[in-house]
Design an enzyme around this catalytic site. Structure first.
Site, mmCIF file in Angstrom:
data_model
loop_
_atom_site.group_PDB
_atom_site.id
_atom_site.type_symbol
_atom_site.label_atom_id
_atom_site.label_comp_id
_atom_site.label_asym_id
_atom_site.label_seq_id
_atom_site.Cartn_x
_atom_site.Cartn_y
_atom_site.Cartn_z
ATOM 1 N N ARG A 68 94.758 -44.566 64.019
ATOM 2 C CA ARG A 68 95.537 -44.451 62.792
ATOM 3 C C ARG A 68 96.821 -43.715 63.149
ATOM 4 N NH1 ARG A 68 92.687 -47.810 61.090
ATOM 5 N NH2 ARG A 68 91.438 -47.845 59.196
ATOM 6 N N HIS A 79 99.743 -53.293 62.711
ATOM 7 C CA HIS A 79 98.339 -52.969 62.419
ATOM 8 C C HIS A 79 97.480 -54.248 62.382
ATOM 9 C CE1 HIS A 79 95.551 -49.844 60.351
ATOM 10 N NE2 HIS A 79 94.852 -50.712 61.050
ATOM 11 N N GLU A 116 102.920 -47.009 56.864
ATOM 12 C CA GLU A 116 102.732 -48.460 57.037
ATOM 13 C C GLU A 116 102.906 -49.168 55.705
ATOM 14 O OE1 GLU A 116 98.984 -49.240 58.947
ATOM 15 O OE2 GLU A 116 99.488 -48.030 60.680
HETATM 16 C C1 DGY Z 1 89.948 -50.978 60.620
HETATM 17 O O1 DGY Z 1 89.039 -51.784 60.391
HETATM 18 O O2 DGY Z 1 89.878 -49.802 60.296
HETATM 19 C C2 DGY Z 1 91.156 -51.506 61.307
HETATM 20 O O3 DGY Z 1 92.161 -50.570 61.393
HETATM 21 C C3 DGY Z 1 91.654 -52.736 60.627
HETATM 22 O O4 DGY Z 1 92.349 -53.515 61.565
#
Ligand code: DGY
Length: 325
Positions: free
Chosen positions: A237, A285, A266
């Site tokens: 993240r 992402h 984002e």
């Molecule tokens: C998640 O599943 O947390 C991912 O970041 C999505 O791509």
């Protein structure tokens, strides 16, 4: 009477049909400023919600008195206030495992494209600047036989380790809250301290979930410990990294390059300095974003939702302390 649920992200028709067999579904293909008040109106009588990214905190839950279960179609669940959910006896679920191999592919893609400067070279070819044999100026660095340091060795970390070890003959170091025997025994990964990992790795790959403990875990001190030739990869993240410190490390040559799938903000702000750095490869992402895997994630989220509302234990219930029959 069927329980009312809200699906607030676009899902495949078979996923919607599956939920509709046992639930009354209010469907939003996504939430925005135009439909958010309608969503809040529906939330008042909803027993379950399914989607991803929505902040599920006290202020939202105060408007959802009937809620029994919240289902993320993602493995990360930093959008959930787990304590608040637990205090209210609301179940929470995510979608682990089904995305491991796909996210690992993305990570290998970022490692390779950053090390070999593929986006820059793609631009060079497409803009007609490939006029003679490519010289040293455009050379990248090797990936094979290098040291890969993985911070956060869960299922995705193991899948990356398998690829790196057997596909690229890389040596794997890892740092994690607990030891991962599978990664050690099957793929020869070596557990070490965060400091040793940062000092010794040619590629540092961050894959931890975002929690209060991991927020800003990569900052000025950590980037200074890395090799000047090292490449930093973030597929966790954005907020696990102090982005100002990353910009500084890249701009001053403290580290060589970065491959980023995630950002603090984002979609990313267009004035984010990372976007104008040639030694940074960016993705929007897309860790798990293939049709096959997104379908599996949505179906697992739907299975969780239906199970939870039928009084069963959802297959991938997050351990929040909520007692389930
Ligand atoms: C998640 O599943 O947390 C991912 O970041 C999505 O791509």
């Amino acid at each position: 009477m069927k329980p009312k649920v809200i699906v607030y992200k676009k899902v495949e028709p078979e996923v919607l049909e599956y939920i509709q067999r046992t639930c009354d579904v209010v469907y939003f293909e996504g939430l925005d400023s135009l439909n958010y008040s309608e969503f809040l109106q529906e939330l008042k009588s909803a027993q379950g919600i399914l989607g991803s990214g929505l902040k599920v905190d006290k202020s939202l839950l105060d408007q959802a008195p009937q809620l029994k279960i919240v289902c993320n179609a993602s493995v990360g669940y930093d959008n959930f206030d787990v304590t608040e959910l637990s205090n209210r006896g609301i179940m929470a679920t995510n979608t682990p495992e089904v995305l491991n191999e796909t996210v690992a592919d993305t990570i290998m893609g970022l490692i390779l494209s950053t090390a070999r400067r593929m986006p820059e070279l793609d631009q060079l070819v497409k803009s007609g600047q490939w006029t003679s044999t490519i010289g040293e100026k455009w050379f990248g660095v090797d990936v094979h036989h290098k040291v890969l340091g993985i911070i956060g060795m869960g299922g995705i970390g193991s899948a990356v380790t398998k690829r790196a070890r057997f596909g690229f003959d890389m040596n794997i170091l890892y740092h994690n809250r607990s030891r991962n025997e599978e990664a050690e025994q099957k793929y020869g990964a070596t557990y070490c301290s965060m400091e040793d990992l940062l000092k010794q790795s040619d590629f540092v790959c961050l894959m931890t979930p975002l929690t209060p403990q991991t927020e800003n875990m990569m900052g000025e001190k950590e980037f200074k410990l890395m090799k000047e030739s090292a490449i930093f990869i973030n597929c966790s993240r954005g907020k696990t990294v102090d982005e100002d410190a990353l910009v500084h490390a890249l701009a001053t040559g403290e580290i060589y390059a970065a491959g980023l799938d995630v950002f603090v903000q984002e979609p990313v702000n267009e004035d984010n300095p990372l976007l104008s750095m040639k030694n940074v490869v960016t993705l929007p992402h897309i860790g798990s974003a293939t049709s096959e895997t997104r379908l599996k994630m949505a179906m697992l989220a739907a299975t969780n939702l239906v199970a939870g509302l039928q009084g069963e234990i959802p297959p991938t219930l997050i351990k929040t302390g909520v007692r389930v029959k």
